[in-house]
Enzyme design. Structure first.
Site, mmCIF file in Angstrom:
data_model
loop_
_atom_site.group_PDB
_atom_site.id
_atom_site.type_symbol
_atom_site.label_atom_id
_atom_site.label_comp_id
_atom_site.label_asym_id
_atom_site.label_seq_id
_atom_site.Cartn_x
_atom_site.Cartn_y
_atom_site.Cartn_z
ATOM 1 C CG ASP A 93 -0.118 0.135 2.582
ATOM 2 O OD1 ASP A 93 1.058 0.285 2.572
ATOM 3 O OD2 ASP A 93 -1.045 -0.096 3.629
ATOM 4 C CD GLN A 190 -10.040 7.075 -2.160
ATOM 5 O OE1 GLN A 190 -11.401 7.006 -1.429
ATOM 6 N NE2 GLN A 190 -9.378 6.434 -1.338
ATOM 7 N N GLY A 217 -11.432 3.666 -0.149
ATOM 8 C CA GLY A 217 -12.561 4.482 0.462
ATOM 9 C C GLY A 217 -13.989 3.690 0.934
ATOM 10 C CG ASP A 267 -6.092 -5.671 1.682
ATOM 11 O OD1 ASP A 267 -6.556 -4.892 0.987
ATOM 12 O OD2 ASP A 267 -5.586 -5.379 3.082
ATOM 13 C CB CYS A 305 -10.960 -27.450 7.408
ATOM 14 S SG CYS A 305 -9.497 -26.401 7.158
ATOM 15 C CB CYS A 307 -5.984 -26.055 7.805
ATOM 16 S SG CYS A 307 -6.702 -26.134 9.381
ATOM 17 C CB CYS A 310 -9.467 -29.033 10.642
ATOM 18 S SG CYS A 310 -10.165 -27.214 10.701
ATOM 19 C CG HIS A 336 -9.390 -23.010 10.458
ATOM 20 N ND1 HIS A 336 -9.655 -24.097 9.754
ATOM 21 C CD2 HIS A 336 -10.207 -22.098 10.382
ATOM 22 C CE1 HIS A 336 -10.997 -23.549 9.644
ATOM 23 N NE2 HIS A 336 -11.325 -22.409 9.816
HETATM 24 ZN ZN LIG Z 1 -9.011 -25.882 9.248
#
Ligand SMILES: [Zn+2]
Length: 376
Positions: A93, A190, A217, A267, A305, A307, A310, A336
């Site tokens: 940014d 903007q 904005g 983001d 999930c 990950c 999990c 996660h």
């Molecule tokens: Zn997970």
């Protein structure tokens, strides 16, 4: 791999699009979610693990990095990619948003913003030219224009004057950025919630010409309904053949609604920040692992999930390490949450490519509605 910056759209459904942003450091599949690496780290995550969640690009914050450790220092150490051990694309940014939020510590003029560091009170001057210089020193692949973002609600005159200042700064940013093959400069639209001011801003940016366009904005306190109202027209005011980035958004349902309205990049600190406070984002909605009802629960956080949080741990364990403020609690929940966001983006991309976005969105909302009941 491409030596230049480019964007190609492979499928559309309604206003939604899916495609690829190509850069010399790798491809970014869109719609894309960029985890936030404020201080040259996505907090609680090793960069290779951020990549394992499916992230193609990270966001870095100019304001934080210029103050500590300093842009020149990072440059002398080989640039931000090398410094933080992330060899894929980075977007930075401009520092504008964070400087503007230092309401008591800054002075805004046509030239730029003078401000005092929140760390040590030292004085700094941020201008479009200095922001471009810092982002170049960092080695950012996607550089953002320096702009002013007024907090909402604000009166129309304030929004209009601020937008016009940002457009003058956009031209100065473009001039200072120069010609850098392989690197991209994004303009920032903007105009608050005023359709005609958004159109004027888009027109000004189009005439300067950028590699991509951000919608700035929004997500500054206006609420989802007003934000979606603006997104019903704002993306369509920007060039069709360039990536569109909605800055600082957002919650999973914000992202789904914005993708439906033609946004390509996002983001947000939410998945990493809320992970550190024990909140998990899931297909069933948000779950607070601090809650005592998880204390004896042997089930995984989300059985669907894959990950590590999990796959290998129970809700009871996650509750325990979060309550005990163990570092692994932040690590597991951040992992996660980032995994969930990247799965959501992959699901959106697949649905747009397959022409099933409407079904995907219906199911997304239905599961969250069911989940609320299950959790209560
Ligand atoms: Zn997970």
């Amino acid at each position: 791999m491409s030596n230049t910056f480019g964007f190609s759209i492979s499928a559309r459904q309604g206003r939604a699009r899916t495609g690829v942003v190509s850069t010399p450091k790798g491809e970014i599949r869109t719609p894309a979610f960029m985890p936030v690496g404020t201080a040259a780290t996505v907090k609680a995550m090793m960069p290779e693990n951020v990549r394992a969640t499916g992230a193609d690009i990270l966001l870095g914050n100019t304001y934080h990095l210029m103050l500590r450790p300093g842009a020149e220092r990072i440059h002398n150490l080989g640039g931000l990619h090398r410094f933080m051990n992330w060899d894929r694309p980075i977007l930075t940014d401009s520092g504008g948003f964070q400087v503007m939020s230092l309401t008591d510590l800054r002075k805004l003029t046509e030239e730029g913003v003078k401000f005092r560091s929140h760390i040590d009170g030292s004085e700094h001057n941020l201008t479009p030219e200095r922001s471009m210089e810092i982002q170049k020193l960092l080695g950012s692949d996607i550089v953002m224009c320096f702009d002013e973002c007024p907090a909402l609600p604000a009166d129309r005159k304030r929004i209009e004057e601020s937008m016009q200042l940002s457009m003058r700064w956009a031209q100065r940013s473009r001039d200072a950025f120069g010609d850098r093959p392989g690197y991209a400069l994004f303009g920032i639209q903007q105009g608050g919630l005023e359709e005609d001011l958004r159109a004027q801003s888009a027109e000004a940016l189009r005439s300067i010409e950028f590699d991509g366009y951000a919608i700035g904005g929004l997500a500054v306190g206006e609420g989802q309904e007003a934000m979606f109202g603006c997104l019903d027209y704002a993306p369509g005011q920007l060039p069709e053949d360039k990536p569109r980035y909605l800055m600082g958004v957002g919650k999973p349902d914000d992202i789904v609604g914005a993708v439906q309205r033609g946004v390509d990049m996002f983001d947000c600190v939410l998945p990493s920040r809320s992970g550190r406070t024990g909140q998990a984002q899931t297909r069933m909605g948000a779950i607070n692992l601090r809650n005592a009802r998880h204390k004896d629960d042997p089930r995984p956080l989300d059985a669907e999930c894959s990950c590590p949080a999990c796959a290998n741990y129970s809700r009871a364990y996650l509750h325990h390490v979060i309550k005990s403020q163990e570092i692994i609690g932040s690590m597991l929940l951040t992992w996660h949450n980032l995994h969930y966001y990247q799965e959501l983006m992959a699901g959106l991309r697949g649905a747009i490519a397959g022409g099933t976005l409407d079904d995907f969105v219906t199911r997304f909302h239905a599961r969250r509605a069911e989940g609320d009941l299950e959790i209560l």
